[in-house]
Structures are given as structure tokens and as C-alpha cells.
Design an enzyme around this catalytic site. Sequence first.
Site, mmCIF file in Angstrom:
data_model
loop_
_atom_site.group_PDB
_atom_site.id
_atom_site.type_symbol
_atom_site.label_atom_id
_atom_site.label_comp_id
_atom_site.label_asym_id
_atom_site.label_seq_id
_atom_site.Cartn_x
_atom_site.Cartn_y
_atom_site.Cartn_z
ATOM 1 N N SER A 728 0.942 -0.999 0.308
ATOM 2 C CA SER A 728 0.181 -0.076 -0.119
ATOM 3 C C SER A 728 0.998 1.047 -0.209
ATOM 4 C CB SER A 728 -0.866 0.048 1.607
ATOM 5 O OG SER A 728 -2.100 0.945 1.255
ATOM 6 N N ASP A 802 -9.075 -4.667 -5.980
ATOM 7 C CA ASP A 802 -8.944 -3.845 -5.123
ATOM 8 C C ASP A 802 -9.519 -2.537 -4.916
ATOM 9 O OD1 ASP A 802 -7.630 -1.429 -3.267
ATOM 10 O OD2 ASP A 802 -5.861 -2.339 -3.807
ATOM 11 N N HIS A 836 -7.634 -5.518 -1.918
ATOM 12 C CA HIS A 836 -5.986 -4.248 -0.795
ATOM 13 C C HIS A 836 -5.193 -5.960 -0.553
ATOM 14 C CE1 HIS A 836 -3.987 -1.206 -0.312
ATOM 15 N NE2 HIS A 836 -3.797 -1.234 0.620
#
Length: 906
Positions: A728, A802, A836
Amino acid sequence: MSSVPAGSTSRLIHLTSIASASSENSSSDLSGTTLPSSSPFDNSQVESGDEDFSFGYQIPPKEIRDIVDAPPLPVLSFSPHRDKILFLKRRSLPPLSELARPEEKLAGIRIDGNSNARSRMSFYTGIGIHSLLDDDTLGPEKEVHGFPDGSKINFVSWSRDGRHLAFSIRLDEEDNNSSKLKVWVADTDLGAARPLFQSDDIYLNAIFDNFVWVDDSTLLVCTIPLSRGSPPKKPLIPSSPKIQSNEKQNIAQVRSFQDLLKDEYDKDLFDYYATTQLVLASLDGTMKPIGSPAVYTSIDPSPDDKYLLVTSFHRPYSYVVPCGRFPKKVDLWTADGKFIKEICDLPLSEDIPIASNSVRRGKRSINWRPDKPSTFYWVETQDGGDAKVEISPRDIVYVESAEFNKGEEPEILHKLDLRYGGISWCDDSLALVYEYWYKTRRSKTWIISPGHKDLYARILFDRSSEDVYSDPGSPMMRRTQEGTYVIAKIRNQDGQTLILLNGVGATPEGNIPFLDLFDINTGNKERIWESDKENFYEAVVALMSDYNNDELNIEQLKILTSKESKTENTQYFILSWPDKKAVQITSFPHPYPQLAQLQKEMIRYQRKDGVQLTATLYLPPGYTPSIDGPLPCLFWSYPGEFKSKDAAGQVRGSPNEFAGIGPTSALLWLARGFAILSGPTIPIIGEGDEEANDRYVEQLVCSAEAAVEEVIRRGVAHPNKIAVGGHSYGAFMTANLLAHAPHIFCCGIARSGAYNRTLTPFGFQNEDRTLWEATNTYVEMSPFMLANKIKKPLLLIHGEEDNNSGTLTMQSDRFFNALKGHGALSRLVILPFESHGYSARESILHVLWETDRWLRKYCVDNLDKMSELHASKVDSPKSSLSASGGLLANEVHEDDASNPTMRSLL
């Protein structure tokens, strides 16, 4: 449906500038192993060259796989009276087939339409009940039984008297779908379970809330309306164009939210799945529907069980914000479903400012006072929700009784100049009110006397929230007979009434958790318990004392603690006063005994601008720097923002904490002979009025240089074999470091990142300026803009589904295309059905295989540095490492077979 069919191989892996598969597969240790043909993706021939290609899921080497597949430990849940403990059993990683089930993406949430619940829910596989005996040891396990084999268990909840459990179950069906959820109850003495409803046609609607105990024998359940028919069908021909209008010229700046509603059909589908019929159901089998069907999101009974606070969404819905900002109505009902009055009806909120501490206008944080039978409280902003507006007060806290008299006005409890941060209630003489302000990191705690208007509020603590050394701790809470939690009052030997503060105990030597007796009137405190400092890390988990009075004598105090060390996993103990005798109640096995003797050290060093930095350095079992020489090293981190250099330099964490290794953890590569630099602090500091991100690149590079110099100085990391990685915002960091500091790292691994900040124009992470307000910062922070400068190998991994705000999958797609357009050595792996974070076993094992292959090829072997390594080679009878730490190809000394570090490297 927006999901990809289960047999699809679209966008699995893209590759450029790597060797052909034949050379990769020449060593089984390098390439891993393919999954069997039963995997959803079979192997296919790999073409060499720069063309994109796909091939089957792979699995990493056995030493990594064994750790990932280790059975997970159970989750513990204590009964209200602290006389029983549940052991909630879990399984290891789910198969990809579960993620491949169809799901609806509506209003920012993902729905499994077949089960009418959130998609991708984890679950428990079984429930074990242990009695806590008089000597604080555990009795034998009693397995909850009666439900079908293979049941997936969710939402386990104790009745207030602890005599029953409620939970939901669902089953897998033949077509790979999940059944709808049914509510079951179990007797905690016998372990026998049965369905709550006698009818087979009543199912749980778990899109938002699920069920709640309203007394010892009655549950209020969110059910699917019996009158509901089939899902609405998407029109083959739309009835109108998709239109959004801003002719009123409203200012609505929103983050890059995903899974939003797209048209009228989506709105109808959202209503279809989210609409709930509330049902009161007793354990004796009686049931009663209450209220009309609606999109209920929360049902909260009052402590005396007489009233309900009922929250629901209603139209008009939005195409630009998720459901949390839809129009929201909060009503007051009687416990049997009769409407009393509307507490608030908040309009659609598309225009909440992006500045930190901005909030929704109107009443918010509406809750029952836990110390009163039926009094509720809420907060109202005075600045229109806009943090940029200067006003005093900024927030006002109100209270009101549910048994109000007509025309009676709510009472003002407290006024705040910062943003409201919550309340810890005790009784009419004591409550703690919290306020904070992100821009300055200021945090204040007020003491108020809710039942004594003549007593003025006063500040108890006024500090910086990022100054962890000054954190006084949080009040310990006790459970009331009504099932609520309030601040525990303790009477000491002198007859004084005090409270308990439970703190993490941050110090320059690491966290040393503590428990203090605290006098709120004088500020005096007495430390009655502290963690072991030398070899263990201990922490207070919960208050275990069972008492009915308002105060507990210190001689009767009993707490639950956890204890762990660098090499011993967490176990739980019951600690009893006055002798502070500790009784161990769990004996969980070590989850990965092959790494039981790993080496861990918290290290401190300084970057060139004087900021103190810290990191946790892990080294493989059996490794000795003076004998084995420097190792390949994986640097894995995530930047953080600070307002002061002093706070940025403070130590967080403990050198004695157990090294928890998750299925995608960088620590897995300890089993492959790597040194791991975990969480090196990368503070991005903006002191005073300075915006931290205006010097992001400079501080990022400076922090990374300092960390790498330290591990090289220690002789544990080879200077040419240090890889960087992150997930991330850590992936964003990784790409920036390869662009701006190619001299530090040999390669990078970036997972689920965002690389072009112009695609997140209304803020990202903690940046609350827009692209148009800080154009240079957005551009300079974007590694996408420097794709032509990235020369070191970069592995990009991203979930195809995601749903994290800002990290759209196309961020990796476009970044890879930019890299490829400039001939950069790079690889893009897109994981079908993954979000994610990654969850399916096939996906995770493939991610680990990709990462291991990348590290072996571009870190361990690092071919462009090989001539330098040969030139500096010094033979050693104990190791095949050169003096500079390089692993020399095709050189294996017989002595290395006995060295576990060398065996994993070779």
C-alpha cells in the site's frame, strides 16, 4: 455481476525483461512448484522475450510454505461473569474458489447475494467451552455440538447471564455458493446447539447489523423479509443516460472511493439486499416482527432493555460517496418496536471537506450512557463540519433521557474547542471526555461530573498524541450487570477510591506495559504492576474481577495478562491480588518451531539531519556475522507523518515481543536465510506550519540511507544485496526509493500501491491539500512521473478487485506500462478476485513464490554485481560467503551443510 468467471486467466501476470522460463525452472529451489492440475489455473507454455504471458499458480519453497500452512491458533472469548472461556477454532487460508463466488459491489460494500451477507467473510469452524475453575485453571473442553458438519460460524455472542451463546451458521452448497445464514443458540453448560427459529424460512440479513441480546432470553434479529421476491433484473436497455449534475455549484471534494453505485439498477439492488425486517425472538420459540422493513444499519438496546436506538439509511442515494454518507435516520423506539420520536434525519453528505478532522454536519456519535438506564448522548459540530473554520466551541456534547417530558430541551454536557474523540463513563461523579486535533497532534482529556452541574470540568491530561513517552494510559473498564462497560473504581488499603490506568509504557528501551492506581483528584499514581523488562513482554488484557458493587477492593483485583518473548509465542495468565499469583491458562504450541531461535534486536541510529530512527532487525537461527559474513537483506517499511523530530525519534514496540509471522510477512524470508529489517522508521516531519509532504522525497531517502548504512556497519547486510519492499503506502515508498535512491537498493517489491498522485486529486493518506493546491508536491511524490529514472528491478503485485480508496488496480497497470515503455526491468502480477489485502491460499502462495524468485534472482544473485563480489572474495572454512557477503554461484563447501543459514541460502 462484476466478478470474473472462475475459469478466467485474464490479467494474471505481465512480464518484461526477464530470462526465459526454461532458465528460471532449472533450479527447483529457485522456481518453486506449480499447483496440481486441480488448481483453477493450469500451466501453459511460457514464451521468452518481451511479450505478455500467463502461466499457472506457483507455490514457494517448502520452508516458507510450512509456516504459511501452520494451523492458526484459536480466538478466546470470556463469558460475562468471567467463569467460562470460548476457544473459537479457525482454519488456515481459504481456497480461491471462495473468492471467485459472484459478489455485488454496491455503495462501497461487497455483498454475497446468495448468503445475503458481506462477501469474503472469514469464519470459525468450531466452538470449545472451558470452565474457569476456582484455582484459575481451565477445565476440560466441552465442544458445542448439534449443528451440521462443515458449518461456517460467525457473530458469536454471549447472553448477558452467560448461560447461552448465539451465532450464525452457513454451509457450502454444491454449486460453490454459500447458503443463507441461520441463527443458532447453544446452552453453555451442556454445549448443545439448536436453531433459534422453528421455521426454516427465516434467514439472517447480515449486510449491516445482525442480532443483539435485549435480555437474557431474547434476541433482536435482522432478518430477510419473508415477502421479498427475486432480485431486480438489470434492464437490457437503460431507461435514461447516467446523469450527475452540479448546476447549484456545490463544492464536493471526495477521495477516490470505489465500489460505488452506478445507476438506478444498482440503487434497487442495494435496497433489495440491505432491506431488513426486525424480529424479536425468544429462546422458547416465540417471535414477533417489529417495525416496517427498512435499510436498518444499527439496533442498540438501552441498558434497562426498555428502548431501542434504531439507525437506518434512506434515499436519495449517491453515485460519488459510499453508503456511510447516505441520508441517515436515527429513531427512538420502545423495546417492542413502537415509534417514540425521531432523534435526527441527516441529509446526504457528499460535501464533507477533505481536511483532517472534518466531520458530518448534524448529530453524530449517538449512544446510550452505559451508567444510566436509558439516557443517550450525542455530539454536534459548530463549525459546519469544516476543520478549516475557526470557531469556539467546535463541538458540543448533549445528553437526553429517553423518558423525556414534552418540550424538555437536551442538556449540554460539555463544550470542546478541538474535535470530539469519545467519552469513558463511570457514574454521575466521573466521566472522561477526549478531544484531539490532528494538525497539531494535540490531545486533551477532561474530567467532568455528569450529575453535578455545579462542578466545573477540568483538564486531566493535555499532551501531544504522538509523544508516546508521555502517554499516561487508558482507564480499565468493568462490565456492569446490564452488560455495559464503565470505568472501574478501586478502593485501596487506605480507603481511597482510585481508578486503574493501563498503559503501553513506551520508553527509550522499548515498551514496558504497566498498570497504575491513579488518583484523579491529586494526580498521584502508584504502579501496582509492570511488565518484565529483561526477557519477556507482558501486557494487561482485561479486568477479570467479578463484583456487583460500584467499587472493588484492591485485595480482590484479578486481571488477565499476556506474556511472550522473542522466541516464545503469546500465552495468557490470570494474575490475582494481593500476592499477585499468576496462573497460566493457555499452552498454545509454537506456530513455527523452525524459527523458534530467530534473532531479534531493536536498533537505533540517526539520519543526517539529527532525527533518531529505530528498526527491528531479525536474523536467521544459527547465524553468526563473524563466521557467515553479511547476508542478503530485505528492508520492509511504511512511512509515517510527524509534527516534531523528538516524537519521530521515540521508540515504539518492544525488543521482547514475539515475532508474529503472517501469511505475507517479510519475516518469512528468515527461513530463506535473509536478514530482515522490519519497520525501519521513515518519519516525514512537518514542524510548525510546514507541510510534511513538501519534503517527502528528501526525508524518505535520508531515512532509508541511514537504515541501510546501519545494517552494513553492523556487518549483517551485504551492501549490494539489500532489497526494499512494502504494501500500500509502503509500495508507494518502494517505488519512490528506486526512483530517487537507486544507489541504496538492488531491487524492489511493491504490493497494492498507488504511484500516480494525480489520480487521487482530492487527497491521499494524510495529505489534505488538493492537487490544485499543491501541484508540485503531488507530481514530485509520484514515482509514475519518474518511470524513466527507475533502473533497478521492480516487482509489482496488485489485487484485481482492490477496493481501497486510492489504490485502484489501474495504478499498477499504468505504472507497469510506463516502466515497460522505458525498458525498465519490471514485472506485474495481477491477482484475480483479490482485494487490497490478499486472502486465498493460491494467491498468497503465488505472491510468495513471485517474491522469493525476485529476491533470489535480483538480490541474492544480483548478476550485475558478481564481478565485484568475485574480486573481493576471501575464502572461509566456515562459509561460502565472500568477505563482502556475496553468495558465490556454484560454490558449496561441505562444511555448509551443517549451517542452517547456509542451507537455506543454497
